[in-house]
Structures are given as C-alpha cells and as structure tokens.
Motif scaffolding. Structure first.
Motif, mmCIF file in Angstrom:
data_model
loop_
_atom_site.group_PDB
_atom_site.id
_atom_site.type_symbol
_atom_site.label_atom_id
_atom_site.label_comp_id
_atom_site.label_asym_id
_atom_site.label_seq_id
_atom_site.Cartn_x
_atom_site.Cartn_y
_atom_site.Cartn_z
ATOM 1 N N ILE A 74 -7.622 8.134 -11.729
ATOM 2 C CA ILE A 74 -8.204 7.327 -12.728
ATOM 3 C C ILE A 74 -7.589 6.633 -13.480
ATOM 4 C CG2 ILE A 74 -9.635 7.550 -14.812
ATOM 5 C CD1 ILE A 74 -11.114 10.012 -13.971
ATOM 6 N N ASN A 75 -7.210 5.089 -13.967
ATOM 7 C CA ASN A 75 -6.403 4.624 -14.469
ATOM 8 C C ASN A 75 -5.321 4.933 -14.133
ATOM 9 O OD1 ASN A 75 -8.772 4.244 -16.420
ATOM 10 N ND2 ASN A 75 -7.875 5.658 -17.668
ATOM 11 N N ALA A 76 -5.003 4.775 -12.822
ATOM 12 C CA ALA A 76 -4.027 4.952 -12.075
ATOM 13 C C ALA A 76 -2.576 3.616 -12.056
ATOM 14 C CB ALA A 76 -3.389 5.325 -10.232
ATOM 15 N N SER A 77 -1.660 4.119 -12.405
ATOM 16 C CA SER A 77 -0.755 3.238 -12.239
ATOM 17 C C SER A 77 0.444 3.288 -11.859
ATOM 18 C CB SER A 77 -0.055 2.834 -13.445
ATOM 19 O OG SER A 77 1.267 1.964 -14.073
ATOM 20 N N ILE A 78 0.678 2.228 -10.774
ATOM 21 C CA ILE A 78 2.198 2.530 -9.787
ATOM 22 C C ILE A 78 3.413 2.460 -10.677
ATOM 23 C CG2 ILE A 78 3.104 2.172 -7.558
ATOM 24 C CD1 ILE A 78 0.668 2.208 -5.625
ATOM 25 N N LEU A 79 4.380 3.519 -10.709
ATOM 26 C CA LEU A 79 5.763 3.300 -11.759
ATOM 27 C C LEU A 79 6.444 2.492 -10.676
ATOM 28 C CD1 LEU A 79 5.362 6.983 -13.433
ATOM 29 C CD2 LEU A 79 4.270 4.377 -14.068
ATOM 30 N N GLU A 80 6.357 3.087 -9.339
ATOM 31 C CA GLU A 80 7.491 2.943 -8.482
ATOM 32 C C GLU A 80 7.396 3.001 -7.150
ATOM 33 O OE1 GLU A 80 12.310 4.719 -7.543
ATOM 34 O OE2 GLU A 80 11.352 5.118 -9.330
ATOM 35 N N ILE A 109 5.833 6.560 -6.239
ATOM 36 C CA ILE A 109 4.930 7.063 -7.625
ATOM 37 C C ILE A 109 4.701 6.466 -8.506
ATOM 38 C CG2 ILE A 109 6.177 8.599 -9.766
ATOM 39 C CD1 ILE A 109 9.401 8.036 -8.326
ATOM 40 N N ILE A 110 3.864 7.772 -8.649
ATOM 41 C CA ILE A 110 2.227 7.188 -9.294
ATOM 42 C C ILE A 110 2.203 7.945 -10.297
ATOM 43 C CG2 ILE A 110 0.810 8.237 -8.109
ATOM 44 C CD1 ILE A 110 -1.208 6.251 -8.106
ATOM 45 N N ARG A 111 1.091 7.270 -11.976
ATOM 46 C CA ARG A 111 1.185 8.180 -13.089
ATOM 47 C C ARG A 111 -0.658 7.608 -13.182
ATOM 48 N NH1 ARG A 111 3.057 5.192 -17.274
ATOM 49 N NH2 ARG A 111 4.425 7.042 -17.457
ATOM 50 N N TYR A 112 -1.646 8.906 -13.279
ATOM 51 C CA TYR A 112 -2.778 8.446 -12.814
ATOM 52 C C TYR A 112 -3.186 10.156 -14.184
ATOM 53 C CZ TYR A 112 -2.692 12.450 -9.559
ATOM 54 O OH TYR A 112 -2.685 13.914 -8.827
ATOM 55 N N GLN A 113 -4.790 9.676 -13.853
ATOM 56 C CA GLN A 113 -5.425 10.115 -14.026
ATOM 57 C C GLN A 113 -6.142 11.424 -13.229
ATOM 58 O OE1 GLN A 113 -7.187 8.281 -17.923
ATOM 59 N NE2 GLN A 113 -5.832 9.446 -18.907
ATOM 60 N N ASN A 128 -0.115 9.167 2.810
ATOM 61 C CA ASN A 128 -1.111 9.709 1.385
ATOM 62 C C ASN A 128 -0.461 8.159 0.650
ATOM 63 O OD1 ASN A 128 -2.058 11.921 2.040
ATOM 64 N ND2 ASN A 128 -0.439 13.668 1.383
ATOM 65 N N ALA A 129 1.084 7.713 0.959
ATOM 66 C CA ALA A 129 1.281 6.747 -0.148
ATOM 67 C C ALA A 129 0.636 5.857 0.262
ATOM 68 C CB ALA A 129 2.980 6.543 -0.093
ATOM 69 N N ARG A 130 0.253 5.309 1.800
ATOM 70 C CA ARG A 130 -0.315 4.207 2.228
ATOM 71 C C ARG A 130 -1.787 3.503 1.495
ATOM 72 N NH1 ARG A 130 -0.055 -0.155 6.311
ATOM 73 N NH2 ARG A 130 2.195 0.921 6.354
ATOM 74 N N ILE A 131 -2.447 5.416 1.775
ATOM 75 C CA ILE A 131 -3.911 5.212 1.501
ATOM 76 C C ILE A 131 -3.565 5.094 -0.582
ATOM 77 C CG2 ILE A 131 -5.804 7.049 1.461
ATOM 78 C CD1 ILE A 131 -5.285 8.277 3.313
ATOM 79 N N ILE A 132 -2.941 5.411 -0.724
ATOM 80 C CA ILE A 132 -3.459 5.770 -2.452
ATOM 81 C C ILE A 132 -2.759 3.958 -2.484
ATOM 82 C CG2 ILE A 132 -2.127 5.920 -4.875
ATOM 83 C CD1 ILE A 132 -1.946 8.784 -3.177
ATOM 84 N N GLN A 133 -2.235 3.201 -1.794
ATOM 85 C CA GLN A 133 -1.506 1.947 -1.999
ATOM 86 C C GLN A 133 -2.623 1.531 -2.214
ATOM 87 O OE1 GLN A 133 2.478 0.882 -1.048
ATOM 88 N NE2 GLN A 133 2.790 2.370 0.114
ATOM 89 N N HIS A 134 -3.799 1.177 -0.806
ATOM 90 C CA HIS A 134 -4.606 0.738 -0.110
ATOM 91 C C HIS A 134 -5.922 0.771 -1.389
ATOM 92 C CE1 HIS A 134 -7.566 -1.077 2.639
ATOM 93 N NE2 HIS A 134 -8.107 -0.499 1.975
ATOM 94 N N GLU A 135 -6.371 1.522 -1.715
ATOM 95 C CA GLU A 135 -7.045 1.881 -2.957
ATOM 96 C C GLU A 135 -6.523 1.168 -3.839
ATOM 97 O OE1 GLU A 135 -9.754 2.429 -1.641
ATOM 98 O OE2 GLU A 135 -9.258 3.064 0.162
#
Length: 180
Positions: A74-80, A109-113, A128-135
C-alpha cells in the motif's frame, strides 16, 4: 468477490492513483477481493487499477519455494533500483495471450505499508523484484509495454487491438474497453 480484470485499452490503466489511509472505506474488502481475483486468475501480481480502482495498492504472489512472497503493498515507493539488469518474459493479466522480454533492474529497495498499515522498507531481488516493479508500474499509470522499444510496440499493435476488443478469452473474468 472475484472482480473482472480490465483489459488493455481501459483508460484507468494509464491514470495516476490515489494514496490510501487506514480509514479508506472498504479497504479490507478491497484487499480480500483483490486476493480472490488474483488467485482465480492464477497470476503473480495484481494492482487496483486493473480492477477499476485508481488506488495505490497492489499484491505480489510468487509461489516459488526459494523466493516465496505473498504480500500487500500500500502506498509503495521504490527508493532505489539495483545497477544490474536482466531480461525475462513478462505477461500481464490485463493483456492476456501476450508475453514479451522486458529488461528490469535485478533488485529494488521499496518502502510501503502492509495490510495492517505498518510502514516497512525492504529489499527484493530476482523474480520478486520483477513482480513488484511490474505491479508498481500499474499504480504509476504505466504498463510493461512502455518499457519496450517503439518498434516492438508497433509490431505488437495488432495483437493489442485484439486484446482490447476481447478477441482473447482467458479463463478469468475480464472487462474489455472496446467491442466490435
């Protein structure tokens, strides 16, 4: 409740999304519906815009034993982004019947709730990084197609038109923006 997944061409897939708060009406039901929709479609990720909600929430579900992940973001932000890249086939529940090679960073590196609104910062690698970046792209109003060359997108135009018109029928419910 299983919700229909919006097909390529739906305007909401290109919109900016709104942040959520703990008080967002219907949030827990939305999360439940998203998991049911994702599980029914046998996908590895789903973002709220794909079910018609312009909200900054997505799910990642990697069933691989070595990299198992089942998480709400939720409210994710990729930091790096990492500085090494790999190219892998990617598909999308909103674009059934089409997968293409996409190059992405190998780590983030991601910050999220999480679902309990606990703020977390985490590093993810590999699939996992690929799936998260896609979403994450979905909640930013982007599609994996945007990462392709203009020539590649041009070559896919006919297939994409078929998807938006409902010519591909996956096993899960979909809503198509164009009919003819």
């Amino acid at each position: 409740m299983i919700r229909p997944i919006l097909a390529y061409g739906a305007p909401i897939l290109r919109q900016q999304t709104r942040e959520l708060s703990r008080e967002t009406p219907g949030l827990q039901q939305l999360i439940t519906d998203m998991w049911q929709t994702l599980d029914n479609a046998a996908g590895v990720g789903l973002a709220a815009p794909q079910i018609g909600q312009p909200l900054r929430i997505f799910l990642a579900d990697n069933r691989d034993e070595a990299e198992h992940l089942r998480q709400v973001f939720i409210n994710a932000s990729i930091l790096e982004y990492g500085n090494t890249f790999s190219t892998e086939e990617e598909g999308c529940l909103s674009i059934p019947g089409l997968s293409v090679p996409v190059t992405r960073p190998d780590s983030i590196i991601i910050r999220y709730q999480d679902a309990d609104f606990q703020t977390r910062t985490a590093t993810f690698e590999g699939m996992n990084a690929r799936i998260i970046q896609h979403e994450y792209d979905h909640v930013e109003g982007r599609l994996y197609l945007d990462r392709l060359s203009s020539l590649s997108r041009t070559l896919l135009r006919h297939k994409l038109q078929k998807v938006s018109r409902g010519k591909f029928r996956p096993s899960y419910p979909m809503q198509f923006p164009l009919r003819n």
